[in-house]
Write a protein that holds these residues in place. Structure first.
Motif: not given
Length: 209
Positions: A29-53
Protein backbone atom coordinates in the motif's frame (compact mmCIF):
# COMPACT_ATOMS: atom_id res chain seq x y z
CA UNK A 1 -25.55 -12.54 16.77
CA UNK A 2 -25.44 -14.17 13.34
CA UNK A 3 -25.15 -10.83 11.54
CA UNK A 4 -22.30 -9.79 13.88
CA UNK A 5 -20.32 -12.98 13.20
CA UNK A 6 -20.86 -12.50 9.47
CA UNK A 7 -19.55 -8.93 9.72
CA UNK A 8 -16.42 -10.14 11.51
CA UNK A 9 -15.86 -12.74 8.81
CA UNK A 10 -16.11 -10.12 6.08
CA UNK A 11 -13.94 -7.52 7.78
CA UNK A 12 -11.39 -9.87 9.31
CA UNK A 13 -9.99 -9.76 12.83
CA UNK A 14 -6.60 -8.03 13.18
CA UNK A 15 -5.75 -9.91 16.37
CA UNK A 16 -5.72 -13.28 14.58
CA UNK A 17 -4.15 -12.13 11.32
CA UNK A 18 -0.75 -13.28 10.10
CA UNK A 19 1.66 -10.46 11.08
CA UNK A 20 4.01 -11.06 8.12
CA UNK A 21 1.10 -11.15 5.69
CA UNK A 22 -0.18 -7.91 7.20
CA UNK A 23 3.30 -6.39 6.89
CA UNK A 24 3.34 -7.35 3.20
CA UNK A 25 -0.06 -5.75 2.66
CA UNK A 26 1.15 -2.55 4.33
CA UNK A 27 4.22 -2.56 2.05
CA UNK A 28 2.07 -3.02 -1.07
CA UNK A 29 0.00 0.00 0.00
CA UNK A 30 2.89 2.43 0.54
CA UNK A 31 4.48 4.50 -2.22
CA UNK A 32 7.85 5.26 -0.66
CA UNK A 33 9.93 5.17 2.48
CA UNK A 34 13.21 6.38 3.95
CA UNK A 35 15.20 4.86 6.79
CA UNK A 36 18.60 4.81 8.48
CA UNK A 37 20.02 1.27 8.35
CA UNK A 38 22.65 -0.27 10.63
CA UNK A 39 23.87 -3.63 9.41
CA UNK A 40 26.09 -5.76 11.63
CA UNK A 41 27.35 -9.09 10.27
CA UNK A 42 29.69 -11.60 11.87
CA UNK A 43 33.23 -10.99 10.67
CA UNK A 44 32.39 -7.74 8.86
CA UNK A 45 32.60 -4.04 9.63
CA UNK A 46 29.31 -2.44 10.60
CA UNK A 47 27.53 -0.65 7.75
CA UNK A 48 25.53 2.52 8.43
CA UNK A 49 23.61 4.10 5.57
CA UNK A 50 20.63 6.18 4.62
CA UNK A 51 18.21 4.21 2.43
CA UNK A 52 15.51 5.73 0.21
CA UNK A 53 12.89 3.79 -1.76
CA UNK A 54 10.13 4.81 -4.18
CA UNK A 55 7.91 2.52 -6.23
CA UNK A 56 8.16 0.92 -8.70
CA UNK A 57 11.68 0.18 -7.44
CA UNK A 58 13.84 3.31 -7.31
CA UNK A 59 16.55 2.94 -4.66
CA UNK A 60 19.06 5.45 -3.38
CA UNK A 61 21.70 4.54 -0.79
CA UNK A 62 23.96 7.09 0.90
CA UNK A 63 26.80 5.53 2.92
CA UNK A 64 27.78 6.91 6.30
CA UNK A 65 30.10 4.04 7.28
CA UNK A 66 32.20 2.60 5.74
CA UNK A 67 32.95 4.62 2.57
CA UNK A 68 31.40 7.94 3.74
CA UNK A 69 30.09 9.95 0.80
CA UNK A 70 29.49 6.94 -1.47
CA UNK A 71 26.11 7.12 -3.23
CA UNK A 72 24.32 4.36 -5.17
CA UNK A 73 21.14 4.84 -7.20
CA UNK A 74 19.26 1.96 -8.81
CA UNK A 75 17.02 2.76 -11.80
CA UNK A 76 14.28 0.12 -12.29
CA UNK A 77 13.69 1.29 -15.88
CA UNK A 78 17.27 0.71 -17.06
CA UNK A 79 18.07 -1.92 -14.39
CA UNK A 80 21.42 -0.24 -13.83
CA UNK A 81 23.17 1.13 -10.76
CA UNK A 82 24.87 4.51 -10.90
CA UNK A 83 27.69 4.93 -8.40
CA UNK A 84 29.40 8.08 -7.12
CA UNK A 85 32.31 6.80 -4.96
CA UNK A 86 33.14 10.26 -3.59
CA UNK A 87 29.72 11.93 -3.62
CA UNK A 88 27.24 13.24 -6.19
CA UNK A 89 29.30 16.32 -7.07
CA UNK A 90 32.53 14.43 -7.63
CA UNK A 91 33.96 12.22 -10.34
CA UNK A 92 34.20 9.41 -11.23
CA UNK A 93 30.66 8.19 -11.87
CA UNK A 94 30.14 4.52 -12.64
CA UNK A 95 27.29 2.72 -14.40
CA UNK A 96 27.08 -0.93 -13.32
CA UNK A 97 24.79 -3.95 -13.44
CA UNK A 98 23.12 -4.75 -10.08
CA UNK A 99 24.92 -8.11 -9.91
CA UNK A 100 28.36 -6.48 -10.21
CA UNK A 101 30.51 -7.48 -7.18
CA UNK A 102 31.46 -3.82 -6.66
CA UNK A 103 27.89 -2.95 -5.62
CA UNK A 104 26.93 -6.11 -3.77
CA UNK A 105 26.47 -5.82 -0.03
CA UNK A 106 27.49 -8.24 2.73
CA UNK A 107 26.70 -11.85 1.82
CA UNK A 108 26.15 -10.85 -1.80
CA UNK A 109 23.00 -8.76 -1.32
CA UNK A 110 22.06 -7.00 -4.59
CA UNK A 111 21.00 -3.36 -4.60
CA UNK A 112 17.87 -4.14 -6.62
CA UNK A 113 16.86 -6.82 -4.08
CA UNK A 114 17.53 -4.84 -0.92
CA UNK A 115 14.14 -3.25 -0.15
CA UNK A 116 11.75 -4.20 2.64
CA UNK A 117 9.36 -5.86 0.19
CA UNK A 118 12.01 -8.41 -0.80
CA UNK A 119 12.88 -8.98 2.87
CA UNK A 120 9.25 -9.69 3.82
CA UNK A 121 8.80 -12.02 0.87
CA UNK A 122 11.85 -14.02 1.95
CA UNK A 123 10.60 -14.26 5.53
CA UNK A 124 7.16 -15.43 4.42
CA UNK A 125 8.71 -18.12 2.23
CA UNK A 126 10.58 -19.42 5.27
CA UNK A 127 7.43 -19.21 7.35
CA UNK A 128 5.55 -21.28 4.75
CA UNK A 129 8.15 -24.05 5.08
CA UNK A 130 8.28 -23.89 8.86
CA UNK A 131 6.72 -21.96 11.71
CA UNK A 132 6.09 -18.51 13.16
CA UNK A 133 6.13 -17.91 16.92
CA UNK A 134 5.46 -14.74 18.89
CA UNK A 135 8.27 -13.22 20.98
CA UNK A 136 5.98 -10.71 22.66
CA UNK A 137 6.26 -6.95 22.66
CA UNK A 138 9.23 -4.65 23.11
CA UNK A 139 10.80 -1.45 21.84
CA UNK A 140 13.20 -0.75 18.96
CA UNK A 141 14.43 2.72 18.03
CA UNK A 142 12.11 4.16 20.70
CA UNK A 143 9.07 2.65 18.98
CA UNK A 144 6.74 -0.13 20.28
CA UNK A 145 7.26 -3.39 18.39
CA UNK A 146 6.00 -6.96 18.28
CA UNK A 147 8.59 -9.70 17.80
CA UNK A 148 8.32 -12.97 15.89
CA UNK A 149 10.62 -15.94 15.30
CA UNK A 150 10.63 -17.76 11.95
CA UNK A 151 12.07 -21.25 11.70
CA UNK A 152 12.36 -23.49 8.63
CA UNK A 153 10.56 -26.79 8.88
CA UNK A 154 13.70 -28.84 8.34
CA UNK A 155 13.35 -30.96 11.48
CA UNK A 156 16.38 -32.39 13.24
CA UNK A 157 18.08 -30.84 16.23
CA UNK A 158 16.62 -27.37 16.95
CA UNK A 159 20.00 -26.19 18.27
CA UNK A 160 21.54 -26.66 14.80
CA UNK A 161 18.76 -24.83 12.96
CA UNK A 162 19.21 -21.43 11.33
CA UNK A 163 16.34 -19.09 12.15
CA UNK A 164 15.26 -15.45 11.99
CA UNK A 165 13.72 -12.98 14.37
CA UNK A 166 11.84 -9.92 13.12
CA UNK A 167 10.50 -6.99 15.14
CA UNK A 168 7.60 -5.15 13.49
CA UNK A 169 6.40 -1.68 14.45
CA UNK A 170 3.05 -2.09 16.18
CA UNK A 171 1.42 0.78 14.30
CA UNK A 172 2.71 0.30 10.73
CA UNK A 173 4.01 -3.31 10.75
CA UNK A 174 7.23 -1.95 9.23
CA UNK A 175 10.22 -4.16 10.18
CA UNK A 176 12.52 -2.26 12.54
CA UNK A 177 14.93 -5.09 13.36
CA UNK A 178 15.78 -8.39 11.68
CA UNK A 179 18.21 -10.90 13.17
CA UNK A 180 19.64 -14.06 11.61
CA UNK A 181 20.88 -16.84 13.89
CA UNK A 182 23.06 -19.85 13.17
CA UNK A 183 24.11 -23.04 14.90
CA UNK A 184 23.62 -22.98 18.65
CA UNK A 185 21.73 -19.70 18.52
CA UNK A 186 24.77 -17.67 17.41
CA UNK A 187 23.80 -14.25 16.06
CA UNK A 188 25.14 -14.04 12.50
CA UNK A 189 23.60 -10.81 11.29
CA UNK A 190 21.47 -7.96 12.59
CA UNK A 191 19.75 -5.18 10.67
CA UNK A 192 18.34 -2.21 12.60
CA UNK A 193 16.16 0.43 10.94
CA UNK A 194 15.58 3.82 12.55
CA UNK A 195 14.10 7.20 11.57
CA UNK A 196 11.51 5.41 9.41
CA UNK A 197 9.30 7.69 7.30
CA UNK A 198 6.60 6.12 5.13
CA UNK A 199 5.07 7.73 2.02
CA UNK A 200 7.61 10.51 2.25
CA UNK A 201 7.77 12.89 -0.76
CA UNK A 202 11.10 13.24 -2.55
CA UNK A 203 12.40 16.14 -4.66
CA UNK A 204 11.70 15.80 -8.39
CA UNK A 205 15.20 14.67 -9.39
CA UNK A 206 16.15 12.91 -6.14
CA UNK A 207 16.62 9.59 -7.95
CA UNK A 208 17.90 11.11 -11.19
CA UNK A 209 20.45 13.77 -10.18
Amino acid sequence: MAWFMLLLALLGTPASSDPLAEAQERFRALTSYRVTVRLSAEGSEQHVLRYFYRKPGWIRIEFIRPHPGLVLIYNPDTRRVRVWPFGLNHLPRLNLAPDNPLVRGPHGIRVDQSDVGVLLESLRERQARGSLASLGRGEVAARPVAGFEIRDGTGGNPSSTHYYRVWLAQDSRFPLRVERFGTGGRLLESVDMADVEIDTPFPERFFTP
